[in-house]
Structures are given as structure tokens and as C-alpha cells.
Design a protein around this motif. Structure first.
Motif, short mmCIF file in Angstrom:
data_model
loop_
_atom_site.label_atom_id
_atom_site.label_comp_id
_atom_site.label_asym_id
_atom_site.label_seq_id
_atom_site.Cartn_x
_atom_site.Cartn_y
_atom_site.Cartn_z
N VAL A 248 51.94 22.11 -3.00
CA VAL A 248 52.74 23.01 -4.05
C VAL A 248 51.59 23.04 -5.26
CG1 VAL A 248 53.14 20.74 -5.62
CG2 VAL A 248 54.40 22.85 -6.07
N GLU A 249 51.29 24.31 -5.59
CA GLU A 249 50.54 24.91 -6.67
C GLU A 249 51.34 24.87 -8.07
OE1 GLU A 249 47.43 28.10 -6.12
OE2 GLU A 249 48.68 28.43 -4.56
N ILE A 250 50.58 24.48 -9.08
CA ILE A 250 51.23 24.57 -10.30
C ILE A 250 50.42 25.29 -11.24
CG2 ILE A 250 52.15 23.40 -12.40
CD1 ILE A 250 52.67 21.06 -10.40
N GLY A 251 50.57 26.38 -12.03
CA GLY A 251 49.80 27.03 -12.79
C GLY A 251 50.24 26.63 -14.25
N VAL A 252 49.34 26.40 -15.10
CA VAL A 252 49.25 25.77 -16.35
C VAL A 252 48.03 26.20 -17.15
CG1 VAL A 252 50.88 24.03 -15.97
CG2 VAL A 252 48.65 23.67 -16.16
N ALA B 72 41.09 24.65 -9.45
CA ALA B 72 41.51 25.97 -9.82
C ALA B 72 42.01 27.00 -8.79
CB ALA B 72 40.26 26.88 -10.53
N GLY B 73 42.89 27.65 -8.94
CA GLY B 73 43.30 28.72 -7.80
C GLY B 73 43.57 30.16 -8.30
N GLN B 74 43.99 30.80 -7.61
CA GLN B 74 44.22 32.24 -8.10
C GLN B 74 45.60 32.94 -7.19
OE1 GLN B 74 40.88 34.92 -7.92
NE2 GLN B 74 41.91 36.63 -8.76
N LEU B 75 46.24 33.51 -7.93
CA LEU B 75 47.54 34.17 -7.15
C LEU B 75 47.01 35.35 -6.61
CD1 LEU B 75 50.37 33.77 -9.77
CD2 LEU B 75 49.96 32.56 -7.57
N PRO B 76 47.47 35.73 -5.12
CA PRO B 76 46.95 36.95 -4.62
C PRO B 76 47.70 38.17 -5.32
CG PRO B 76 48.89 36.03 -3.41
CD PRO B 76 48.55 34.99 -4.62
N GLY B 77 46.72 39.19 -5.00
CA GLY B 77 47.14 40.61 -5.41
C GLY B 77 47.98 41.18 -4.23
N GLY B 78 48.51 42.38 -4.41
CA GLY B 78 49.21 43.16 -3.61
C GLY B 78 50.61 43.45 -3.94
N ARG B 79 51.26 44.04 -2.81
CA ARG B 79 52.70 44.20 -3.04
C ARG B 79 53.64 43.09 -3.25
NH1 ARG B 79 54.88 48.56 1.15
NH2 ARG B 79 56.49 47.34 0.20
N VAL B 80 54.69 42.96 -3.81
CA VAL B 80 55.58 41.87 -4.29
C VAL B 80 56.94 42.53 -4.49
CG1 VAL B 80 53.89 40.53 -5.10
CG2 VAL B 80 55.21 41.67 -6.56
N ILE B 81 57.88 41.81 -4.16
CA ILE B 81 59.38 41.87 -4.58
C ILE B 81 59.60 40.68 -5.82
CG2 ILE B 81 60.20 43.11 -2.66
CD1 ILE B 81 61.55 40.62 -1.85
N VAL B 82 60.50 41.16 -6.50
CA VAL B 82 60.66 40.14 -7.56
C VAL B 82 62.16 40.25 -7.97
CG1 VAL B 82 60.38 39.75 -10.15
CG2 VAL B 82 58.40 40.59 -8.69
N ILE B 83 62.59 38.84 -8.18
CA ILE B 83 64.06 38.64 -8.29
C ILE B 83 64.28 37.82 -9.63
CG2 ILE B 83 64.33 36.81 -6.75
CD1 ILE B 83 67.36 38.13 -6.28
N ASN C 20 59.48 44.44 6.04
CA ASN C 20 58.30 44.06 6.67
C ASN C 20 58.19 42.36 6.78
OD1 ASN C 20 57.66 46.64 7.23
ND2 ASN C 20 56.49 46.84 5.47
N GLY C 21 58.92 41.75 5.95
CA GLY C 21 58.53 40.28 5.88
C GLY C 21 57.76 39.88 4.97
N PRO C 22 57.43 38.54 4.72
CA PRO C 22 56.71 37.88 3.88
C PRO C 22 55.40 38.01 4.09
CG PRO C 22 57.54 36.26 5.15
CD PRO C 22 58.20 37.62 5.48
N GLU C 23 54.51 37.74 2.97
CA GLU C 23 52.79 37.69 3.21
C GLU C 23 52.45 36.71 2.26
OE1 GLU C 23 49.18 38.45 4.72
OE2 GLU C 23 50.92 39.84 5.13
N GLY C 24 52.85 35.25 2.84
CA GLY C 24 52.38 34.19 1.94
C GLY C 24 53.46 33.68 1.25
N ALA C 25 53.43 32.60 0.67
CA ALA C 25 54.48 31.75 -0.11
C ALA C 25 54.90 32.45 -1.52
CB ALA C 25 54.05 30.51 -0.50
N ALA C 26 55.94 32.39 -1.89
CA ALA C 26 56.61 32.88 -2.99
C ALA C 26 56.03 32.04 -4.38
CB ALA C 26 58.26 33.16 -2.96
N TRP C 27 56.23 32.38 -5.26
CA TRP C 27 56.11 31.61 -6.53
C TRP C 27 57.04 31.83 -7.57
CZ3 TRP C 27 52.42 35.57 -5.44
CH2 TRP C 27 52.26 36.31 -6.35
N GLU C 28 57.14 30.84 -8.08
CA GLU C 28 58.47 30.66 -9.56
C GLU C 28 57.82 30.85 -10.78
OE1 GLU C 28 60.55 27.63 -8.81
OE2 GLU C 28 61.06 27.89 -6.94
N VAL C 29 58.20 31.81 -11.88
CA VAL C 29 57.57 31.61 -13.06
C VAL C 29 58.75 31.39 -14.00
CG1 VAL C 29 56.95 33.20 -15.02
CG2 VAL C 29 56.04 33.53 -12.70
#
Length: 105
Positions: A13-17, A31-42, A66-75
């Protein structure tokens, strides 16, 4: 919060704070960075005991597209990370707003 994998033995798991400038990771914290690109949001309104309903809707959409491109994240929009977390001041779970962001192909 971003879950890369979850199973009975281990969770990745990654935790962003927010952290002060100049602070670097120590041990297994990096340290990490979220990917750029197309997303869907709910946006899910309510407690996390029903968060799977939002993930099911995402899965339905992904199956039809088209399916996912990596893991989702929650805000967690109900937590203000610019201040010291104080659970006694959080709203009732029925008022929590959680944004789920899913990268797509």
C-alpha cells in the motif's frame, strides 16, 4: 491511499501525506508519485463498509471499456491533512466523501 496488492499474508500500500520540504524517506518509507494520464473517478458518499459498491461500479465500467492501467487510489475528502488528525472532529461516516481514482488504458 493506494493498494497495489492485498492478500491474506501481505499488503502493498502507498499512503500519501504532506511532509515538510527536505524530509526524505527512511527504511521502507520512500517518496512516490502518482501516474499521469487518463482516469475515471467515482465519489462515494458514506462509510467505508459500503465502499465496495463504488469499486463494483468501476469494475463494470472497466469491463465495458479498455480496462485498468494500474492500481486505483482513494482520496479521503473528509480528512484535513494540513492539520493534526483528530478523529473526534471527523464527520459521521454517513457524511464521508471518498474519491476513487482509477487509471485507464
Amino acid at each position: 491511499m493506494r493498494y497495489h496488492s492485498v492478500d491474506d499474508e501481505q499488503t502493498d500500500v502507498e499512503i500519501g501525506v504532506p511532509v515538510p520540504d527536505g524530509v526524505t524517506g527512511e527504511g521502507t518509507i520512500v517518496a512516490g508519485q502518482l501516474p499521469g494520464g487518463r482516469v475515471i473517478v467515482i465519489v462515494h458518499l458514506g462509510g467505508h463498509d459500503r465502499l465496495s459498491e463504488a469499486y463494483n461500479r468501476i469494475e463494470e465500467w472497466l469491463t465495458a471499456h479498455n480496462g485498468p492501467e494500474g492500481a486505483a487510489w482513494e482520496v479521503y475528502e473528509w480528512i484535513d491533512l494540513s492539520t493534526e488528525p483528530d478523529p473526534s472532529r471527523w464527520p459521521a461516516p454517513s457524511e464521508w466523501r471518498t474519491e476513487i481514482v482509477q487509471p485507464v488504458r
